[in-house]
Design a protein around this motif. Structure first.
Motif, mmCIF file in Angstrom:
data_model
loop_
_atom_site.group_PDB
_atom_site.id
_atom_site.type_symbol
_atom_site.label_atom_id
_atom_site.label_comp_id
_atom_site.label_asym_id
_atom_site.label_seq_id
_atom_site.Cartn_x
_atom_site.Cartn_y
_atom_site.Cartn_z
ATOM 1 N N SER A 1 -32.490 -14.722 35.295
ATOM 2 C CA SER A 1 -31.072 -14.629 34.969
ATOM 3 C C SER A 1 -30.866 -13.990 33.611
ATOM 4 N N ASN B 1 -22.371 -16.927 34.764
ATOM 5 C CA ASN B 1 -21.726 -18.035 35.442
ATOM 6 C C ASN B 1 -20.286 -17.674 35.779
ATOM 7 N N ARG B 2 -19.643 -18.500 36.556
ATOM 8 C CA ARG B 2 -18.298 -18.221 37.039
ATOM 9 C C ARG B 2 -17.298 -17.988 35.913
ATOM 10 N N HIS C 1 -22.713 -20.073 40.057
ATOM 11 C CA HIS C 1 -23.714 -19.301 39.319
ATOM 12 C C HIS C 1 -24.083 -18.022 40.079
ATOM 13 N N GLY D 1 -22.713 -25.337 43.247
ATOM 14 C CA GLY D 1 -23.863 -24.895 42.467
ATOM 15 C C GLY D 1 -25.176 -24.958 43.202
ATOM 16 N N ASP E 1 -25.479 -21.472 45.751
ATOM 17 C CA ASP E 1 -24.971 -20.219 45.196
ATOM 18 C C ASP E 1 -25.829 -19.023 45.585
#
Length: 318
Positions: free
Chosen positions: A10, A17-18, A32, A248, A251
């Protein structure tokens, strides 16, 4: 170890993230795995090979396009004694649908205009898929009386419903994104259901004849399976389940839209297996006369819808 690898991946690819992404680019209950917006085209192309919440959406329909291409080669090389023009048209429409869908999920974070335009092109692919499927059902699966009764009416009505499905979906995306998500989903489902019942009408009629004992239908179980996959996909499309219950958790893998994609590919599989079963039993209809305009309809549908998408992109780029 898996969690650590996900965090490293990531960080390396800038996964967000959102709360870091504008609402337009977010799906309900997905927390996520969002790729950053306004990146280069090459970044989104490379995202085919690292984890994010659109990865499976992209690959499921990319593989679906590959399956359609493989089946086209397999069918076309074996069916030398059948007029396969409607079948070829259906394959072409299916291939475009999967290609447009995969491209939309891959490139939509590029900008607001690309996001809207890409998904409107995706909706154009869905409408074309319905149109192509209707051609296959009418010209290759119709009973004789259904075929002659609706020969001059079926294609124009099918074309009109394909346009309705596209316009309702495209207008919903442009006008009702964000807080009107559930209303947009409802209108999308209603429009697609209207198209679906038209394209399936030759199959429904032949099922009735088979149940009455007046006409054989060797592939009926395959059509029942493709219908089950279609309605199951619709349930996952509108329900946001399971991510709604476990935010979460799903996702990256297991979200409702990913399941929806897989079920659509399964539906296509059963639809084309039904063609092969009918052919192997010698009951696949080979139309002796085909409406001369439906091939042009496909080209017109595609060109006009691409034109509409272009105007939408210009509006959002302005």
């Amino acid at each position: 170890m898996v969690c650590s690898s996900w965090i490293d991946c990531s960080a390396q690819h800038g996964i967000k993230n959102r709360h870091d992404i504008p609402p337009l680019f977010c799906e309900p209950y997905i927390v996520h795995g969002f790729r950053p917006i306004h990146q280069s085209w090459s970044y989104y192309l490379k995202s085919l090979f690292f984890a994010h919440n659109e990865l499976l959406n992209t690959w499921t329909h990319l593989l679906g396009a590959g399956y359609v291409a493989y089946d086209f080669y397999r069918f076309h090389s074996n069916m030398n004694d059948v007029n396969t023009v409607p079948l070829i048209t259906g394959f072409f429409c299916s291939f475009l649908m999967y290609l447009f869908s995969s491209g939309a999920h891959l490139f939509h974070p590029k900008s607001e205009a690309i996001h809207i335009g890409a998904f409107c092109l995706d909706y154009a692919g869905i409408a074309l898929y319905g149109y192509g499927g209707g051609l296959i059902h009418f010209y290759h699966f119709s009973s004789t009386d259904f075929y002659h009764r609706f020969e001059d009416l079926f294609c124009p009505v099918l074309c009109m419903m394909a346009w309705v499905a596209f316009l309702v979906n495209a207008l919903g995306k442009c006008k009702y994104h964000g807080h009107s998500f559930h209303f947009r989903r409802l209108t999308q489902v209603i429009a697609v259901l209207m198209l679906y019942f038209v394209l399936m009408s030759p199959i429904f009629y032949r099922m009735l004849l088979h149940l009455n004992g007046t006409l054989a239908f060797p592939s009926m179980s395959y059509h029942l399976a493709q219908m089950a996959a279609f309605f199951a996909s619709g349930i996952f499309f509108v329900s946001s389940f399971p991510q709604k219950c476990c935010r979460g958790v799903f996702d990256i893998v297991g979200a409702s839209h990913q399941i929806f994609h897989v079920l659509i590919v399964i539906m296509t599989y059963f639809q084309y297996q039904a063609v092969m079963v009918e052919y192997s039993h010698g009951t696949l209809r080979s139309p002796d006369r085909i409406s001369g305009y439906f091939g042009l309809d496909v080209v017109a549908l595609l060109c006009a819808k691409v034109g509409v998408v272009y105007l939408i992109v210009r509006r959002y780029d302005a």
